[in-house]
Design a protein around this motif. Structure first.
Motif, short mmCIF file in Angstrom:
data_model
loop_
_atom_site.label_atom_id
_atom_site.label_comp_id
_atom_site.label_asym_id
_atom_site.label_seq_id
_atom_site.Cartn_x
_atom_site.Cartn_y
_atom_site.Cartn_z
N GLY A 193 58.71 66.03 31.29
CA GLY A 193 59.35 65.54 30.07
C GLY A 193 60.35 64.43 30.36
O GLY A 193 60.54 63.53 29.55
N PHE A 194 60.98 64.49 31.51
CA PHE A 194 61.98 63.48 31.89
C PHE A 194 61.31 62.13 32.16
O PHE A 194 61.75 61.11 31.67
N THR A 195 60.26 62.15 32.98
CA THR A 195 59.53 60.91 33.24
C THR A 195 58.65 60.61 32.05
O THR A 195 58.35 61.48 31.24
N THR A 196 58.22 59.37 31.95
CA THR A 196 57.48 59.02 30.74
C THR A 196 56.47 57.92 30.97
O THR A 196 56.83 56.75 31.11
N TYR A 197 55.23 58.31 31.06
CA TYR A 197 54.16 57.32 31.17
C TYR A 197 53.99 56.57 29.85
O TYR A 197 53.71 55.37 29.85
N SER A 198 54.20 57.26 28.73
CA SER A 198 54.01 56.60 27.44
C SER A 198 55.02 55.47 27.24
O SER A 198 54.68 54.41 26.71
N ALA A 199 56.26 55.65 27.69
CA ALA A 199 57.24 54.56 27.57
C ALA A 199 56.88 53.41 28.51
O ALA A 199 57.04 52.25 28.15
N LEU A 200 56.38 53.73 29.70
CA LEU A 200 55.91 52.69 30.62
C LEU A 200 54.81 51.87 29.96
O LEU A 200 54.84 50.64 29.97
N ALA A 201 53.86 52.56 29.36
CA ALA A 201 52.75 51.87 28.71
C ALA A 201 53.21 51.03 27.52
O ALA A 201 52.82 49.87 27.37
N SER A 202 54.07 51.60 26.67
CA SER A 202 54.50 50.85 25.48
C SER A 202 55.44 49.71 25.87
O SER A 202 55.37 48.63 25.29
N ASP A 203 56.31 49.92 26.86
CA ASP A 203 57.18 48.83 27.32
C ASP A 203 56.35 47.69 27.90
O ASP A 203 56.64 46.51 27.65
N SER A 204 55.32 48.03 28.65
CA SER A 204 54.44 47.00 29.20
C SER A 204 53.71 46.26 28.09
O SER A 204 53.59 45.03 28.12
N ALA A 205 53.26 46.99 27.08
CA ALA A 205 52.57 46.37 25.95
C ALA A 205 53.51 45.44 25.19
O ALA A 205 53.10 44.35 24.76
N LEU A 206 54.76 45.85 25.02
CA LEU A 206 55.74 44.98 24.33
C LEU A 206 55.99 43.69 25.12
O LEU A 206 56.11 42.62 24.52
N LEU A 207 56.07 43.81 26.43
CA LEU A 207 56.23 42.61 27.25
C LEU A 207 55.02 41.69 27.11
O LEU A 207 55.16 40.47 26.99
N LEU A 208 53.83 42.28 27.08
CA LEU A 208 52.61 41.49 26.89
C LEU A 208 52.60 40.81 25.53
O LEU A 208 52.27 39.63 25.42
N GLN A 209 52.96 41.54 24.50
CA GLN A 209 53.00 40.97 23.15
C GLN A 209 54.01 39.84 23.05
O GLN A 209 53.83 38.92 22.27
N GLY A 210 55.07 39.93 23.82
CA GLY A 210 56.09 38.88 23.83
C GLY A 210 55.69 37.70 24.70
O GLY A 210 56.48 36.79 24.91
N GLY A 211 54.47 37.71 25.23
CA GLY A 211 53.98 36.61 26.04
C GLY A 211 54.45 36.64 27.48
O GLY A 211 54.24 35.70 28.23
N GLU A 212 55.06 37.72 27.90
CA GLU A 212 55.58 37.83 29.27
C GLU A 212 54.57 38.57 30.15
O GLU A 212 54.83 39.66 30.64
N ILE A 213 53.44 37.93 30.35
CA ILE A 213 52.32 38.56 31.05
C ILE A 213 52.68 38.91 32.49
O ILE A 213 52.43 40.03 32.94
N GLN A 214 53.28 37.97 33.21
CA GLN A 214 53.63 38.24 34.60
C GLN A 214 54.66 39.36 34.72
O GLN A 214 54.54 40.22 35.59
N ARG A 215 55.65 39.37 33.85
CA ARG A 215 56.66 40.44 33.88
C ARG A 215 56.03 41.79 33.54
O ARG A 215 56.38 42.81 34.13
N ALA A 216 55.12 41.79 32.57
CA ALA A 216 54.47 43.04 32.16
C ALA A 216 53.64 43.62 33.30
O ALA A 216 53.72 44.82 33.60
#
Length: 147
Positions: free
Chosen positions: A89-112
């Motif tokens: 519960g402490f770690t979170t794959y879903s937040a990793l995935a959604s944070d990565s998706a938000l970076l991609l949506q923001g055009g930050e492909i390399q950072r994502a």
């Protein structure tokens, strides 16, 4: 002839309850840290830190438990409560995935890509470090008992 297959241990209410209680506490802890710590740089560093600390602690926990004997009784309960529940519960794959998706949506492909791959690779390294630390602690403990 009908035979009744026994229910696997991980499907018992007692064990599911341990995972539920641990998961609830781990999720609350993660959310609390997320609210307390400043967001900062645009990269989700809080999620990264939480995932790395959780991976390290999970490696430590699982290695410590396996070195103490079979996955039964108290060790199984600790693994389910603390490993699967609390640290799951402490770690979170879903937040990793959604944070990565938000970076991609923001055009930050390399950072994502760097964030997603870096989290997975560093998480594996943190888990390995936890295993190594637990093994070293076990050896030190065994050495102290033999003196």
């Amino acid at each position: 002839m009908d035979t009744i297959t026994p229910r696997p241990a991980h499907f018992t209410w007692r064990y599911l309850g341990l995972v539920f209680v641990g998961g609830t506490a781990g999720t609350a802890l993660r959310e609390g840290l997320g609210l307390l710590l400043p967001a900062g740089t645009g990269l989700p560093l809080i999620t990264l830190g939480i995932n790395l600390v959780g991976a390290l602690l999970l490696g430590l926990l699982l290695e410590a438990l396996v070195r103490r004997g079979a996955d039964a009784a108290g060790r199984r309960r600790l693994r389910l409560l603390l490993g699967t529940g609390l640290l799951g519960g402490f770690t979170t794959y879903s937040a990793l995935a959604s944070d990565s998706a938000l970076l991609l949506q923001g055009g930050e492909i390399q950072r994502a890509v760097a964030y997603a791959l870096g989290t997975v690779l560093l998480g594996g390294l943190a888990t390995w470090l936890g295993v190594v630390l637990a093994a070293a602690l076990h050896r030190e403990s065994a050495r102290g008992q033999n003196r």
